[in-house]
Write a protein that holds these residues in place. Structure first.
Motif, PDB file in Angstrom:
ATOM      1  N   TRP A   1      -7.840  -2.772  -4.876  1.00  0.00           N
ATOM      2  CA  TRP A   1      -8.380  -1.670  -4.082  1.00  0.00           C
ATOM      3  C   TRP A   1      -9.262  -0.722  -4.888  1.00  0.00           C
ATOM      4  CZ3 TRP A   1      -9.049  -0.599   0.876  1.00  0.00           C
ATOM      5  CH2 TRP A   1      -9.335   0.723   1.252  1.00  0.00           C
ATOM      6  N   GLY A   2      -8.803  -0.325  -6.087  1.00  0.00           N
ATOM      7  CA  GLY A   2      -9.597   0.663  -6.809  1.00  0.00           C
ATOM      8  C   GLY A   2      -8.995   1.045  -8.148  1.00  0.00           C
ATOM      9  N   ASP A   3      -9.603   2.053  -8.770  1.00  0.00           N
ATOM     10  CA  ASP A   3      -9.182   2.511 -10.091  1.00  0.00           C
ATOM     11  C   ASP A   3      -7.739   3.008 -10.109  1.00  0.00           C
ATOM     12  OD1 ASP A   3     -11.532   1.977 -11.470  1.00  0.00           O
ATOM     13  OD2 ASP A   3     -12.415   3.919 -10.941  1.00  0.00           O
ATOM     14  N   ARG A   4      -7.293   3.610  -8.992  1.00  0.00           N
ATOM     15  CA  ARG A   4      -5.963   4.219  -9.000  1.00  0.00           C
ATOM     16  C   ARG A   4      -4.866   3.207  -9.312  1.00  0.00           C
ATOM     17  NH1 ARG A   4      -5.107   5.455  -2.498  1.00  0.00           N
ATOM     18  NH2 ARG A   4      -4.709   3.297  -1.850  1.00  0.00           N
ATOM     19  N   SER A   5      -5.094   1.931  -8.950  1.00  0.00           N
ATOM     20  CA  SER A   5      -4.123   0.875  -9.241  1.00  0.00           C
ATOM     21  C   SER A   5      -4.725  -0.192 -10.152  1.00  0.00           C
ATOM     22  CB  SER A   5      -3.615   0.242  -7.941  1.00  0.00           C
ATOM     23  OG  SER A   5      -4.699  -0.139  -7.109  1.00  0.00           O
ATOM     24  N   GLN A   6      -5.733   0.215 -10.924  1.00  0.00           N
ATOM     25  CA  GLN A   6      -6.356  -0.639 -11.947  1.00  0.00           C
ATOM     26  C   GLN A   6      -6.925  -1.926 -11.354  1.00  0.00           C
ATOM     27  OE1 GLN A   6      -3.328  -1.142 -14.973  1.00  0.00           O
ATOM     28  NE2 GLN A   6      -3.252   1.044 -15.459  1.00  0.00           N
ATOM     29  N   TRP A   7      -7.336  -1.873 -10.090  1.00  0.00           N
ATOM     30  CA  TRP A   7      -7.950  -3.007  -9.398  1.00  0.00           C
ATOM     31  C   TRP A   7      -7.033  -4.227  -9.337  1.00  0.00           C
ATOM     32  CZ3 TRP A   7     -12.295  -1.784  -6.868  1.00  0.00           C
ATOM     33  CH2 TRP A   7     -13.004  -0.656  -7.313  1.00  0.00           C
ATOM     34  N   ARG A   8      -5.729  -4.015  -9.447  1.00  0.00           N
ATOM     35  CA  ARG A   8      -4.783  -5.122  -9.514  1.00  0.00           C
ATOM     36  C   ARG A   8      -4.256  -5.503  -8.129  1.00  0.00           C
ATOM     37  NH1 ARG A   8      -1.316  -2.700 -14.487  1.00  0.00           N
ATOM     38  NH2 ARG A   8       0.271  -4.191 -13.830  1.00  0.00           N
ATOM     39  N   ASP A   9      -3.695  -6.687  -8.036  1.00  0.00           N
ATOM     40  CA  ASP A   9      -3.057  -7.190  -6.823  1.00  0.00           C
ATOM     41  C   ASP A   9      -1.581  -6.821  -6.899  1.00  0.00           C
ATOM     42  OD1 ASP A   9      -1.829  -8.609  -4.806  1.00  0.00           O
ATOM     43  OD2 ASP A   9      -2.499 -10.585  -5.485  1.00  0.00           O
ATOM     44  N   LEU A  10      -1.213  -5.674  -6.329  1.00  0.00           N
ATOM     45  CA  LEU A  10       0.154  -5.201  -6.463  1.00  0.00           C
ATOM     46  C   LEU A  10       1.139  -6.087  -5.707  1.00  0.00           C
ATOM     47  CD1 LEU A  10      -0.254  -1.319  -6.242  1.00  0.00           C
ATOM     48  CD2 LEU A  10      -0.634  -2.875  -8.166  1.00  0.00           C
ATOM     49  N   ALA A  11       0.734  -6.611  -4.560  1.00  0.00           N
ATOM     50  CA  ALA A  11       1.631  -7.483  -3.794  1.00  0.00           C
ATOM     51  C   ALA A  11       1.969  -8.738  -4.587  1.00  0.00           C
ATOM     52  CB  ALA A  11       0.996  -7.840  -2.456  1.00  0.00           C
ATOM     53  N   GLY A  12       0.944  -9.393  -5.111  1.00  0.00           N
ATOM     54  CA  GLY A  12       1.165 -10.617  -5.866  1.00  0.00           C
ATOM     55  C   GLY A  12       1.916 -10.384  -7.161  1.00  0.00           C
ATOM     56  N   GLU A  13       1.581  -9.290  -7.853  1.00  0.00           N
ATOM     57  CA  GLU A  13       2.247  -9.006  -9.133  1.00  0.00           C
ATOM     58  C   GLU A  13       3.723  -8.692  -8.944  1.00  0.00           C
ATOM     59  OE1 GLU A  13       0.799  -6.694 -12.351  1.00  0.00           O
ATOM     60  OE2 GLU A  13      -1.279  -6.829 -11.655  1.00  0.00           O
TER      61      GLU A  13
ATOM     62  N   VAL B   1       5.865 -13.711  -1.091  1.00  0.00           N
ATOM     63  CA  VAL B   1       5.203 -12.512  -0.592  1.00  0.00           C
ATOM     64  C   VAL B   1       4.301 -12.847   0.578  1.00  0.00           C
ATOM     65  CG1 VAL B   1       3.316 -12.730  -2.274  1.00  0.00           C
ATOM     66  CG2 VAL B   1       3.751 -10.515  -1.193  1.00  0.00           C
ATOM     67  N   SER B   2       4.279 -11.958   1.549  1.00  0.00           N
ATOM     68  CA  SER B   2       3.301 -11.979   2.633  1.00  0.00           C
ATOM     69  C   SER B   2       2.663 -10.599   2.683  1.00  0.00           C
ATOM     70  CB  SER B   2       3.967 -12.304   3.972  1.00  0.00           C
ATOM     71  OG  SER B   2       3.032 -12.205   5.033  1.00  0.00           O
ATOM     72  N   PHE B   3       1.353 -10.554   2.530  1.00  0.00           N
ATOM     73  CA  PHE B   3       0.608  -9.294   2.518  1.00  0.00           C
ATOM     74  C   PHE B   3      -0.192  -9.177   3.810  1.00  0.00           C
ATOM     75  CE2 PHE B   3      -1.585  -5.674   1.102  1.00  0.00           C
ATOM     76  CZ  PHE B   3      -2.951  -5.850   1.226  1.00  0.00           C
TER      77      PHE B   3
END
Length: 291
Positions: free
Chosen positions: A85-97, A106-108
Motif C-alpha cells: 500500500w505505501g511507506d507506512r507499511s514499507q510497501w510490504r504484503d502484510l497479509a502474506g507475511e 490466508v484469504s485477502f
C-alpha cells in the motif's frame, strides 16, 4: 474470563491469497471420520492491525506477529491490512507475511485496489483478511455499501471488502466473514452495511439444506448497544468478551467483535487481550461447533 492455551503444531503456508498446503494434522483429520462428539472446538480472534503499527504509531510487524501467535487462534479476522500500500507499511504484503510467519493459510479481500506507485510495481491494496490453520475451501470478496476514503466527493455505493471464506474444521464447513464497518459518527452507512451483511449471510443459510455455522469477525465502529447493530443480534450472538477494545491504551469503547450464528455455534469462553501492538485490542473466543 481467562482462555486456555493450547499447543498446536503447524507448518508454514505462504501465499498472496489462499494457500493450498494442508498441514499433516489437518490432512489426517480429513482422512478420518467426523468422530462421535456433538461439538467441535474452534478458537477464533479478530484484530484491527492498524496497518502494522502499534499504539505508538511505529510500524512493527514482529510485535504484531508475536501478539497474534500468543492468541493461539485457529482462525483470525484482520482489518486495516496493507498489501503493497505505501511507506507506512514499507510497501510490504502484510497479509502474506503474517500468514507465512504464523504457518497459516490466508484469504485477502481488498477494499481498495489502486494503480502501482511506480511502473512495474504491484498494485496498491488495502482491506481485510482471514488467516486459518484449517483448509480454506472457498473464498469470496462481497460488495457492501461504502463511503470511499479515496474519493474526494464520495457517495454511498457498493464496494468490495466484505471477505468470506469457508473453512473445513474436522469435517465441518464453517462460514467465516471478515468486515470493517464505517467509522463516521453518522450511522447511516453502517445501517446500510448491516443490512448488506445480514442479506449475504442469509443467502448462505438459504443456499444449504443443512444448518450453517457462521462466524462474523470485525471492527464494527459502534458499541454493542448501538441501534444500527441491533438487527445483527436477531441471527447472531455477540461473544461478549467482557471489556473495551479501543483505544488499546486505556480503552473506553468496545467496537471489535466476534459474533456467531445462533443454534449452530456455542460460545465457551471469550476475552479481550491486553496489548499495545495496534491501536485496537484483539478479541479471542473459544467456540463449540454443533455437528
Amino acid at each position: 474470563m481467562s482462555l486456555r492455551r493450547r499447543t498446536v503444531e503447524v507448518l508454514v503456508a505462504a501465499g498472496l491469497s489462499v494457500t493450498a498446503l494442508v498441514p499433516p494434522a489437518a490432512a489426517a483429520d480429513q482422512g478420518r471420520g467426523h468422530g462421535h462428539g456433538q461439538t467441535v472446538p474452534l478458537r477464533v480472534a479478530t484484530y484491527n492491525i492498524h496497518a502494522g503499527a502499534g499504539m505508538d504509531n511505529v510500524f512493527d510487524l514482529d510485535r504484531q506477529t508475536a501478539e497474534l501467535r500468543s492468541l493461539d487462534a485457529d482462525v483470525i479476522g484482520l482489518q486495516e491490512v496493507d498489501v503493497h500500500w505505501g511507506d507506512r507499511s514499507q510497501w510490504r504484503d502484510l497479509a502474506g507475511e503474517l500468514a507465512e510467519r504464523l504457518g497459516m493459510r490466508v484469504s485477502f479481500a481488498p477494499i481498495y485496489r489502486l494503480d502501482p506507485a511506480t511502473p512495474g510495481a504491484p498494485e496498491r491494496e488495502f482491506g481485510v483478511a482471514v488467516l486459518s490453520r484449517y483448509p480454506i475451501v472457498s473464498a469470496e470478496n462481497h460488495d457492501i455499501t461504502r463511503l470511499s476514503t479515496q474519493d474526494p466527493n464520495p457517495v454511498p455505493a457498493p464496494a468490495p471488502g466484505f471477505g468470506e471464506v469457508v473453512v473445513r474444521v474436522k469435517g465441518l464447513p464453517v462460514h467465516v466473514y471478515a468486515t470493517h464497518l464505517d467509522y463516521r459518527g453518522d450511522p447511516s452507512v453502517r445501517i446500510a452495511q448491516v443490512a448488506d451483511t445480514r442479506r449475504i449471510m442469509a443467502e448462505d443459510r438459504e443456499s444449504e439444506r443443512r444448518p450453517v455455522r457462521q462466524v462474523l469477525l470485525g471492527d464494527f465502529n459502534a458499541a454493542p448497544t448501538a441501534p444500527e447493530l441491533a438487527p445483527l443480534w436477531r441471527e447472531l450472538d455477540d461473544v461478549e468478551p467482557g471489556g473495551p477494545t479501543y483505544p488499546a491504551q486505556d480503552p473506553v469503547r468496545r467496537i471489535d467483535y466476534v459474533a456467531v450464528s445462533k443454534n449452530t455455534v456455542r460460545v465457551r469462553d471469550a476475552a479481550v487481550a491486553e496489548t499495545l501492538a495496534s491501536d485496537h485490542r484483539p478479541v479471542v473466543a473459544d467456540l463449540l461447533l454443533r455437528r
